[in-house]
Write an enzyme that holds these catalytic residues in place. Structure first.
Site, PDB file in Angstrom:
ATOM      1  CG  HIS A 164      16.178  37.865 -35.714  1.00 25.53           C
ATOM      2  ND1 HIS A 164      17.033  36.516 -35.254  1.00 25.53           N
ATOM      3  CD2 HIS A 164      16.931  38.601 -36.488  1.00 25.53           C
ATOM      4  CE1 HIS A 164      18.385  36.847 -35.805  1.00 25.53           C
ATOM      5  NE2 HIS A 164      18.430  38.038 -36.257  1.00 25.53           N
ATOM      6  CB  CYS A 251      18.006  30.161 -36.598  1.00 27.32           C
ATOM      7  SG  CYS A 251      17.070  30.803 -35.279  1.00 27.32           S
TER       8      CYS A 251
HETATM    9  C1  CIR Z   1      22.586  35.732 -32.798  1.00 29.80           C
HETATM   10  O1  CIR Z   1      22.394  36.340 -31.805  1.00 29.80           O
HETATM   11  O2  CIR Z   1      22.870  36.028 -33.937  1.00 29.80           O
HETATM   12  C2  CIR Z   1      22.558  34.213 -32.619  1.00 29.80           C
HETATM   13  N1  CIR Z   1      22.915  33.629 -31.391  1.00 29.80           N
HETATM   14  C3  CIR Z   1      21.112  33.557 -32.753  1.00 29.80           C
HETATM   15  C4  CIR Z   1      20.652  33.784 -34.077  1.00 29.80           C
HETATM   16  C5  CIR Z   1      19.282  33.207 -34.312  1.00 29.80           C
HETATM   17  N2  CIR Z   1      18.722  33.155 -35.551  1.00 29.80           N
HETATM   18  C6  CIR Z   1      17.551  33.531 -36.012  1.00 29.80           C
HETATM   19  O3  CIR Z   1      16.476  33.630 -35.107  1.00 29.80           O
HETATM   20  N3  CIR Z   1      17.445  33.471 -37.257  1.00 29.80           N
END
Ligand code: CIR
Length: 256
Positions: A164, A251
């Site tokens: 991201h 996150c």
């Molecule tokens: C994903 O791949 O969606 C999750 N394992 C990790 C999400 C991380 N979120 C973020 O950086 N906002």
């Protein structure tokens, strides 16, 4: 100043979530332990937490940030780019409705992950990534403009090391961005003071300003020293188990 945050306790199937990194499987006891510390840190920063129970339908749902974008004027429900995460938005909607009278949405074929959205005062940087597409960015820009913000896109689709946008930049107040060195020269960041993060510490570029503190990941001494030298007040947290699933500090909560 933030007064509240929403978090979700990781489920026992946390290790079944999505990941692009090869750091081994997370240890569930340690996941819970680190999450509890994270919640304590937010409380220490003065936030009142709404804590959701684990949602075993969605192994990635502890990463609540991806399901919404919160501003003082409206909550914007996202439409996550990974199909396994789509249902997370409906699960979070009722709580946002209890706090916000204005709820906006991202509709198909648009996709947006909250992790791609970096707010810097009245401007929002929107990462175009494998999760956030151009149509999603267009809809989000239109919502943000309608509630008084400006927005621009940053294309990270060619950057294979980050999931991201906010894996690579964080706005920490005081007109300052913490930014991965590869992105630092982007002309869109020229008006900000920048703290460059070297490739060796790139995971640390995801940090979070919460009131008087900056939450940072443990194990990145150069960024830590730089933050202190510039007058910030870092609070260090062990994030090893979330890093294994591509997750960072931002996150794990929605702050508002
Ligand atoms: C994903 O791949 O969606 C999750 N394992 C990790 C999400 C991380 N979120 C973020 O950086 N906002």
């Amino acid at each position: 100043m933030f007064t509240r945050a929403i978090v979700r306790i990781p489920g026992s199937n946390f290790a079944d979530g999505l990941t692009t990194v090869d750091l081994g499987a997370p240890h569930f006891d340690e996941v819970l332990h680190q999450h509890a510390h994270y919640c304590d840190a937010l409380r220490e920063c003065g936030l009142d937490l709404t804590v959701f129970e684990p949602d075993l339908r969605h192994p990635d749902s502890t990463f609540v940030e991806d399901a919404a974008i919160l501003t003082p004027h409206a909550a914007i429900l996202t439409r996550p780019g990974a199909t396994s995460r789509e249902g997370e938005v409906a699960a979070i909607r009722p709580i946002l409705e209890s706090f916000y009278s204005r709820i906006l949405t991202i509709d198909p074929p648009g996709t947006v992950d909250g992790g791609d959205i970096c707010e810097a005062e009245d401007h929002f940087f929107i990462g175009l990534s494998l999760r956030t597409n151009e149509e999603g960015a267009r809809q989000l820009t239109s919502h943000l403009n309608a509630i008084g913000y400006t927005a621009s896109t940053i294309d990270i689709r060619a950057m294979t090391t980050i999931l991201h946008l906010k894996s690579g930049i964080s706005y920490i107040g005081g007109n300052t961005l913490v930014v991965m060195k590869e992105m630092s020269a982007n002309p869109q960041f020229a008006r900000f003071a920048r703290i460059n993060v070297s490739a060796a510490e790139s995971y640390a570029a995801n940090c979070v300003r919460v009131n008087h503190r900056v939450l940072t990941a443990q194990g990145f001494p150069r960024l830590h020293e730089e933050l202190i030298a510039r007058g910030f007040n870092p609070m260090v947290l062990n994030m090893s188990e979330f890093q294994k699933m591509d997750g960072g500090l931002s996150c794990l909560s929605l702050r508002f």
